[in-house]
Scaffold this active site. Structure first.
Site, PDB file in Angstrom:
ATOM      1  N   HIS A 157      59.449  31.043  -8.031  1.00 54.74           N
ATOM      2  CA  HIS A 157      58.006  30.761  -8.189  1.00 54.74           C
ATOM      3  C   HIS A 157      57.606  29.507  -7.421  1.00 54.74           C
ATOM      4  O   HIS A 157      56.649  28.834  -7.797  1.00 54.74           O
ATOM      5  CB  HIS A 157      57.618  30.604  -9.662  1.00 54.74           C
ATOM      6  CG  HIS A 157      58.172  31.672 -10.553  1.00 54.74           C
ATOM      7  ND1 HIS A 157      57.461  32.811 -10.877  1.00 54.74           N
ATOM      8  CD2 HIS A 157      59.373  31.808 -11.161  1.00 54.74           C
ATOM      9  CE1 HIS A 157      58.204  33.583 -11.671  1.00 54.74           C
ATOM     10  NE2 HIS A 157      59.381  33.000 -11.845  1.00 54.74           N
ATOM     11  N   SER A 182      47.943  18.288  18.110  1.00 57.99           N
ATOM     12  CA  SER A 182      46.533  18.557  17.845  1.00 57.99           C
ATOM     13  C   SER A 182      45.694  17.959  18.964  1.00 57.99           C
ATOM     14  O   SER A 182      46.003  16.880  19.466  1.00 57.99           O
ATOM     15  CB  SER A 182      46.136  17.935  16.508  1.00 57.99           C
ATOM     16  OG  SER A 182      44.739  17.760  16.450  1.00 57.99           O
ATOM     17  N   LYS A 235      49.483  14.594  14.612  1.00 60.93           N
ATOM     18  CA  LYS A 235      49.953  15.915  14.178  1.00 60.93           C
ATOM     19  C   LYS A 235      51.139  16.443  14.980  1.00 60.93           C
ATOM     20  O   LYS A 235      51.259  16.242  16.178  1.00 60.93           O
ATOM     21  CB  LYS A 235      48.806  16.950  14.303  1.00 60.93           C
ATOM     22  CG  LYS A 235      47.698  16.770  13.305  1.00 60.93           C
ATOM     23  CD  LYS A 235      48.101  17.029  11.863  1.00 60.93           C
ATOM     24  CE  LYS A 235      48.380  18.478  11.566  1.00 60.93           C
ATOM     25  NZ  LYS A 235      47.172  19.264  11.382  1.00 60.93           N
ATOM     26  N   GLU A 267      54.532  29.598  12.548  1.00 59.90           N
ATOM     27  CA  GLU A 267      53.290  30.232  12.090  1.00 59.90           C
ATOM     28  C   GLU A 267      53.025  31.526  12.846  1.00 59.90           C
ATOM     29  O   GLU A 267      52.573  32.516  12.268  1.00 59.90           O
ATOM     30  CB  GLU A 267      52.109  29.270  12.292  1.00 59.90           C
ATOM     31  CG  GLU A 267      52.117  28.103  11.346  1.00 59.90           C
ATOM     32  CD  GLU A 267      51.024  27.109  11.717  1.00 59.90           C
ATOM     33  OE1 GLU A 267      50.084  26.964  10.943  1.00 59.90           O
ATOM     34  OE2 GLU A 267      51.101  26.487  12.799  1.00 59.90           O
TER      35      GLU A 267
END
Ligand code: ARG
Length: 467
Positions: free
Chosen positions: A166, A287, A293, A300
């Protein structure tokens, strides 16, 4: 006098005899499969060579004609290899393009190649040849990711990780154990592709349009020449179904889902919140606005592209579900789905195989996160070893956990009085044994996370990886 410019080349259609008017350009553009099926050409040529030999065998062609056709096909293939082949808008698909060019090179003899064959069994053949090769290619690409996982597991034999259920910290595990879990999934994926390959291993040629060819072609011989171990048993089925393509896509979708879950963990672990992994600069992006970043775009996109692979499976099944027997042009839509999914999956596999070995695990942080209340189960187990029924032990430790949370104390640091209050069996000596190392060492069952057992898993993985 100025020379008239040649009109854009347009060959007469193979089926033009029945038609009084030429195909509308919009229809040509709409129905063509050339933009995607041209990649089948090596298989198309191989199939045609085998077919030409069968025609010679059946005395439908002389030996000389057969030899000329083979040489012509080789010449066409060379043009395609070299990118010199000129496709015409009137070439409906790769099969017609090859035959059209063959006829340009050989004259009327080119028109004999299609004897006893239909594009329906021809495309079914090309697809099976492609699938067979692609299953092998994907298998090798999955194996490379497996090797990368094995390599990481070897490098981090003793690193501890909080295992989650979980997405809540559950029990300590070895990082190597966690990584080898993905390796197992990929082993099953490889088995699925191997299975798909055995299903693809069947010659459809000879089915003709649907009823079976009317010429005495030796299908077994053609099968042997093309490396197939069986010939299809039913000509209608041979041209009408694409279940083997659906199987490939199902295997691809499952593999992609496995990669996607791994990618999701990389995304999570690379967050500052988790901080378990440092991405290699070469496999991260920045970024355009926020200078600090470092984004896990590779992981992804592996996660994101999985949607496309699943989509391809759904698209093909949807295409198939309403089709009456036998061939319908809808079947042409199998290829964009199949090729896109295969290419996408291969990209994901290749990029992961390159990135995984360069991940830097923050093992100290991981180990710290694997300590604390994750050891509650081990304490309950220790009580069980002292004769307390498990349900009662669970309840006792639950009360201790509540106490720990309320007083910000570690399980290991609870004092004698508190322990005694919860159970006569509890002592400071007992709780001091609770460490992540103690926890994992107890899980010696086959497939468990004990270092000894993980080493055994790892040894098997290394053996299977063939190094
Ligand atoms: N381009 C077609 C396909 O991919 C080849 C078969 C065409 N057959 C036909 N009867 N139109 O399915």
């Amino acid at each position: 006098m100025r020379r008239r410019r040649r009109p854009r080349a347009r060959a007469v259609k193979a089926w033009a005899g029945r038609f009084a008017a030429p195909t509308a350009p919009a229809v040509e553009a709409f129905t063509t499969s050339l933009p995607f099926d041209r990649r089948l050409y090596p298989h198309d040529v191989a199939g045609s060579v085998a077919h030409a030999r069968a025609l010679v065998r059946a005395r439908l062609l002389t030996r000389r004609e057969g030899a000329r056709l083979e040489r012509g096909l080789a010449a066409v293939e060379r043009e395609l290899d070299a990118g010199r082949f000129r496709f015409l808008p009137s070439d409906e698909d790769i099969h017609m393009a090859v035959e059209r060019r063959l006829t340009e090179l050989l004259g009327p003899l080119g028109g004999k190649l299609h004897t006893g064959r239909s594009r329906n069994d021809q495309v079914a053949l090309d697809l099976r040849l492609w699938l067979r090769a692609e299953c092998d290619g994907v298998d090798a690409a999955v194996a490379a990711v497996q090797r990368a996982l094995t390599g990481l597991a070897r490098r981090h034999r003793d690193a501890l990780l909080p295992g989650y259920t979980h997405l809540q910290r559950a029990q300590p595990v070895l990082l190597a154990h966690h990584l080898l879990a993905y390796r197992e999934m990929l082993a099953r994926d490889r088995a699925r592709f191997r299975d798909c390959r055995t299903r693809a291993d069947e010659l459809p040629l000879g089915a003709g349009a649907l009823a079976g060819t009317g010429f005495p072609l030796d299908r077994k011989l053609v099968a042997r020449r093309l490396g197939f171990s069986r010939v299809s048993a039913n000509s209608i089925d041979a041209v009408a179904d694409r279940d083997v393509a659906a199987e490939f896509l199902a295997a691809a979708a499952i593999t992609a889902v496995h990669l996607s879950r791994l990618a999701e963990e990389i995304v999570l672990w690379a967050t500052e919140e988790f901080g378990f992994v440092e991405l290699p600069d070469a496999f991260a992006t920045g970024s355009s606005m926020m200078p600090q970043k470092k984004n896990p775009d590779v992981a992804e996109l592996v996660r994101g592209k999985t949607g496309r692979v699943i989509g391809a499976l759904v698209a093909l099944l949807t295409t198939l579900k309403g089709l009456p027997l036998a061939y319908n042009r809808d079947l042409q839509e199998d290829k964009p789905a199949l090729f896109d999914a295969a290419d996408t999956l291969r990209q994901c596999l290749d990029v992961l195989a390159a990135m995984l070995p360069r991940l830097r695990f923050r093992t100290a942080r991981m180990a710290a996160a694997a300590d604390g209340l994750l050891l509650a189960t081990d304490l309950a187990d220790l009580l069980v070893e002292r004769g307390v029924p498990f349900r009662r032990a669970h309840e006792i430790v639950g009360g201790l956990v509540r106490h720990c949370l309320a007083t910000a104390t570690a399980l290991r640091d609870l004092d004698a009085a508190v322990l005694r209050r919860h159970s006569a069996q509890l002592t400071p000596e007992l709780v001091r044994r609770l460490t992540p190392a103690f926890s994992v060492a107890r899980r010696r069952v086959t497939g468990g996370t004990a270092p000894r057992e993980v080493r055994r898993q790892l040894a098997r993985a290394v053996r299977e990886d063939g190094r």
